[in-house]
Design a protein around this motif. Structure first.
Motif, mmCIF file in Angstrom:
data_model
loop_
_atom_site.group_PDB
_atom_site.id
_atom_site.type_symbol
_atom_site.label_atom_id
_atom_site.label_comp_id
_atom_site.label_asym_id
_atom_site.label_seq_id
_atom_site.Cartn_x
_atom_site.Cartn_y
_atom_site.Cartn_z
ATOM 1 N N LYS B 403 0.816 -1.221 0.000
ATOM 2 C CA LYS B 403 0.000 0.000 0.000
ATOM 3 C C LYS B 403 0.851 1.273 0.000
ATOM 4 O O LYS B 403 0.481 2.276 -0.598
ATOM 5 N N VAL B 406 2.132 1.729 -3.407
ATOM 6 C CA VAL B 406 1.036 2.199 -4.270
ATOM 7 C C VAL B 406 0.882 3.709 -4.118
ATOM 8 O O VAL B 406 0.731 4.436 -5.104
ATOM 9 N N PHE B 407 0.964 4.183 -2.886
ATOM 10 C CA PHE B 407 0.792 5.624 -2.657
ATOM 11 C C PHE B 407 1.854 6.430 -3.406
ATOM 12 O O PHE B 407 1.542 7.395 -4.107
ATOM 13 N N LEU B 409 3.635 5.532 -5.980
ATOM 14 C CA LEU B 409 3.442 5.395 -7.423
ATOM 15 C C LEU B 409 2.289 6.273 -7.906
ATOM 16 O O LEU B 409 2.407 6.952 -8.936
#
Lengths: 321, 654
Positions: B403, B406-407, B409
């Motif tokens: 997660k 993901v943030f 990116l």
């Protein structure tokens, strides 16, 4: 949200930091709830974070972000959330479970939801289709390009200028030689709220009676600006002049990092000389009402006013060496 | 025994001599053509035909001194004798632009793009073969060596059919040029006449080498011959690369002409014509792009075979093949944005007008689409690697941190794709108070975008490091210190990246562009130093369990297919942008395009043609895949229990 302002100069990083902070808070809350045995199901956590981001973009950021950009952000954040919830097989199974439960109709409640979905989804699609066929009275979207591409050369007052190589004749040092670094050191400082470094020094204050050379030319450029340009481009050069709102779009904001700060000085020289009417055919319409200033100003005056614009905004013209 | 040995040695000697002779014959065209190159391509490139010269000579007075006109090179500013004809001044007539009842430009666009797709593929795959065959050759593990060899063979098998299609498409392209743009093609071929012949001869050399390389695989499988076989792949790639450089010189000339005067007359120096302002950046960008594209297509092939596999053995093999192809592709994708940055920098330096048309003006929105595609490529790569962690015992250690990656990116991508020119209704424009948004406007310029893409690349590198560690724990004495150092290194690189991105707003453009060097250096350090340090730490490691090849979620394979599709779409898009930037010029500022199609298409139309090209390519490449799989279909069903990770045996040898 008036109690927490977006601070000028820091707004882009502030937005990212706020988003990062709130995501971190969500992660902490989720972690604490998990520890307490009350973890939020992945499905709702994913949807919740996505909705939060959309609301943040719509209501927190001011002035409002156009829909096209929000749509891009919404799609990207949606993809990010998908990557998160399906990053590992366990999480993906957890995320899918509520959807599969409804589709399988494992209980009376789920069967009810499934029936409702079968009714609501086609109706929503029908409504969407109906709406898209309704006549709209909104002005159409204009895919306007901000920077028209300049020609290789331009002719002003009978003289041809090669835009790639020509230099501003007034951007000079004390010896009268072209000197970008010398003049760059004498512009107002952005970090000081666009103030002069030393108002008592004629080397920095163009309005000092003893100002000579570069600073004197800046003053002359400023006089030309306030006689001709500020009505539209504003006395802060931010595009909010007296007549600005009579135009659509409003005049260019030179204090924005995306306008003159991105361009070579020769581009601005060409743009000022030729105005809206002299813009190239490709990419029409430009929607610019700027007059061709070559009809009102001399070549020297145009160079001086361009130099003043860079001086006042605290930006440096783009160079390649 | 001794007789057998001497017979084998004799065979080897004959094989080596034969191979050497073949190599000499294949390279002969280049040596023959070299004197012509050195002399500027022989008499009067671009000049009038021989019969015209003869008649002119017949009319001339014998003994009269021939006056040599001197012209000035438009780019190099050197002077040289005018030895070519002026660029034709065309008009919108059938004479210059013969046509069917269809837009000629679109026909040429499709023919060109298809040739380019296949050309890129067949140039990239032999480079992979070279690397993989070499890896197999130096591998001490015999089972792995065999797997690598089989993989390299699988790669070249796919490229062989594609090679025939490339040649066919090349023929179609030339016919399209000749029939629809005869004046322009005549001018271009008159300028490039000497190297055009070399180009054709190189094609012969490339074909010959490729066929020997492929069909000689079984015959040259041991000892010295295997090394010779591997060396042949080097020759093959050298020829392929020179071919590509020559093709690039034509587009380089069309964008930034050199070696001619203002009227487009050739000045006798063919090197100037080749070595234009944009040639080298184009070469570097295309090599990297081809490799990334080739890796993507092979990975998609492997994914297709994985998804249609009938048993665990096949699934394991194609899972492994997909991983290797993806890794090779992404290894070249990572430096690609830097090569693109260099190319754009050179474009700006060559003509400010071109740079602004590309990135701030008419074509700016296409660049936003391109940025989106780049983002998709990197996000998909990360996603694949995270999925791949699932097939390793111990991989789950890293999955809980997904997660946070993901943030980073998503934020990096949001900044990277924020448009400088925002699409909005007039009402939105009024509400915003001007064309520039005070918050998002700052993301729309280069300084922020560099920061965004570097953050994405560094995160991708970190995902690769995760993957390397998936089922292993470093067991070197300094493992703890190494881990702290590695994490600190990445954190500092990220902070440096953010700081430079912000600082870029307060300094002149030339300093800002210079500052991109430490920014890129940070990212490349993560790539080279971070990976090397990680490998050093893993040199002595504890394995938590085996890699369960074939036991990966199907989502990962769809990610590979998406990766390949995104590569294909992006190549089509960038080719269109690069070509469109000339606007109404065939050859920039030298030969004007006066056809009725000398305008820039709408974004929607352009996107539709690109999508058509992508679809057409994938349909035809599926045919190539099908051909590649035909042989495998004859393979007998293995009687024994399949061994995960073992290579499926081909039906009838190679």
């Amino acid at each position: 949200m008036t109690w927490l302002k977006l601070v000028e100069g820091y707004m882009p990083m502030q937005m990212i930091s706020e988003l990062a902070g709130s995501i971190l808070v969500f992660a902490l809350v989720n972690w604490a709830l998990n520890r307490a045995g009350m973890g939020i199901p992945k499905f709702w956590a994913g949807i919740g974070v996505w909705i939060y981001i959309q609301l943040y973009l719509k209501y927190r950021i001011y002035p409002p972000i156009p829909f096209s950009v929000r749509a891009i952000y919404g799609t990207v954040s949606g993809c990010g959330i998908f990557m998160w919830v399906s990053g590992s097989e366990g999480e993906w199974q957890e995320f899918k479970r509520p959807i599969l439960n409804v589709m399988d109709g494992i209980s009376g409640f789920h069967k009810g939801l499934r029936t409702a979905a079968l009714i609501v989804i086609p109706l929503a699609l029908g409504g969407f289709a109906y709406n898209s066929f309704l006549p709209s009275f909104e002005e159409p979207i204009e895919l306007r390009t901000v920077h028209p591409a300049p020609p290789a050369t331009t002719k002003v007052h009978g003289k041809t200028f090669v835009l790639q190589v020509v230099e501003n004749p007034y951007r000079v040092n004390n010896d009268g030689k072209y000197d970008q670094a010398y003049t760059d050191a004498r512009i107002v400082e952005q970090s000081m709220g666009r103030l002069m470094k030393d108002v008592n020094d004629p080397n920095y204050n163009p309005w000092d009676p003893n100002a000579e050379g570069y600073t004197k030319y800046v003053r002359e450029g400023g006089e030309i600006f306030f006689q001709n340009c500020h009505f539209c481009h504003g006395d802060n050069l931010n595009g909010r002049g007296l007549w600005a709102y009579a135009f659509n779009p409003i005049p260019a904001n030179f204090t924005d990092a995306g306008t003159i700060a991105q361009l070579q000085e020769t581009f601005v020289f060409w743009r000022v000389s030729k105005g809206g009417i002299g813009l190239p055919g490709e990419g029409f319409p430009w929607a610019s009402v700027m007059p061709p200033w070559e009809q009102h100003l001399t070549v020297d005056e145009i160079w001086k006013v361009v130099m003043f614009e860079y001086w006042h905004t605290g930006y440096y013209p783009r160079t390649w060496d | 025994m001794g007789r057998l040995k001497s017979r084998q040695a004799g065979k080897k000697f004959l094989a080596v001599t034969g191979l050497f002779a073949m190599g000499v014959m294949l390279l002969l065209p280049i040596f023959v053509a070299l004197p012509a190159l050195a002399g500027g391509g022989g008499p009067a490139a671009g000049g009038p035909p021989a019969d015209v010269i003869a008649s002119q000579e017949a009319e001339g007075v014998e003994g009269e001194e021939v006056k040599v006109e001197i012209g000035r090179d438009v780019y190099y500013k050197t002077e040289g004798p005018v030895v070519g004809a002026s660029a034709p001044k065309t008009a919108d007539t059938e004479e210059f632009y013969p046509r069917y009842n269809f837009e000629s430009r679109v026909l040429l666009w499709v023919a060109n793009q298809q040739h380019l797709y296949y050309g890129s593929f067949v140039l990239a795959v032999p480079i992979f073969c070279m690397c993989i065959e070499f890896a197999g050759l130096v591998s001490k593990d015999k089972a792995m060596a065999k797997k690598y060899d089989q993989l390299a063979y699988d790669f070249v098998k796919i490229s062989l059919t594609a090679y025939s299609l490339t040649a066919i498409l090349g023929g179609i392209l030339i016919f399209t040029f000749l029939t629809l743009y005869p004046a322009f093609f005549g001018y271009l071929s008159s300028i490039f006449r000497p190297v055009m012949h070399i180009y054709a001869l190189m094609f012969v050399a490339e074909s010959g080498t490729l066929y020997i390389y492929y069909y000689g695989w079984d015959k040259m499988k041991d000892g010295l011959l295997k090394w010779l076989h591997c060396s042949m792949s080097v020759v093959l790639n050298v020829i392929g690369t020179v071919l590509m450089f020559l093709a690039n010189s034509w587009i380089g000339f069309m964008m930034s002409p050199a070696g001619v005067d203002e009227q487009g007359r050739f000045l006798g120096n063919i090197w100037h014509v080749l070595h234009t302002a944009l040639w080298n950046p184009l070469n570097v960008h295309r090599i990297l792009g081809n490799m990334a594209f080739g890796g993507g297509v092979v990975a998609a092939y492997a994914a297709y075979r994985f998804l249609s596999a009938k048993n665990d053995e096949e699934r394991a093999h194609y899972d492994w093949m997909g991983y290797i192809a993806m890794s090779l592709g992404v290894a070249f994708l990572i430096p690609l944005p830097f090569a693109g940055y260099w190319l754009m920098r050179e474009v700006y330096a060559y003509r400010q007008q071109m740079g602004i048309t590309l990135m701030g003006g008419l074509l700016a929105w296409l660049f936003i689409i391109q940025a989106t595609m780049i983002g998709i490529l990197f996000l998909t790569t990360n996603y694949y690697l995270w999925q791949a962690l699932g097939r390793m015992t111990g991989g789950e250690r890293f999955q809980r941190y997904i997660k946070y990656f993901v943030f980073i990116l998503v934020v990096g991508l949001l900044v990277f794709i924020t448009p400088h020119t925002i699409v909005m209704t007039p009402a939105e424009l009024k509400a915003m108070g001007g064309q520039q948004h005070p918050v998002l406007g700052n993301y729309g310029v280069m300084s922020a975008k560099n920061g965004g893409i570097n953050a994405i690349i560094m995160t991708t590198i970190a995902s690769f490091i995760w993957y390397q560690r998936g089922n292993r724990v470093p067991a070197v004495k300094w493992a703890k210190f190494g881990n702290i150092f590695l994490i600190t290194f990445f954190v500092v690189a990220h902070l440096n990246n953010i700081w430079v991105a912000c600082y870029g707003y307060f300094i002149p453009a030339n300093v800002r562009i210079g500052l991109s060097v430490p920014q890129v250096a940070g990212t490349l350090s993560c790539l080279f130093f971070g990976s090397a340090l990680n490998l050093a730490m893993l040199s002595k490691s504890r394995e938590l369990g085996p890699i369960r090849w074939g036991q990966i979620a199907p989502r990962s394979q769809y990610a590979l297919i998406m990766l390949a599709t995104a590569f294909t779409w992006m190549m089509g898009l960038m080719g269109y942008i690069r070509s469109s930037v000339r606007l109404f010029w065939h050859v920039n500022e030298i030969m004007r395009d006066n056809s009725p199609w000398a305008y820039t298409h709408t974004i929607g139309f352009g996107a539709n043609v690109i999508s058509f090209n992508v679809l057409f390519f994938w349909i035809t490449i599926l045919f190539v895949f099908w051909l590649g799989a035909l042989g495998a279909k004859k393979a007998p069903v293995p009687a024994t229990q399949p061994v995960p990770g073992a290579a499926p045996q081909p039906a009838t040898g190679h």
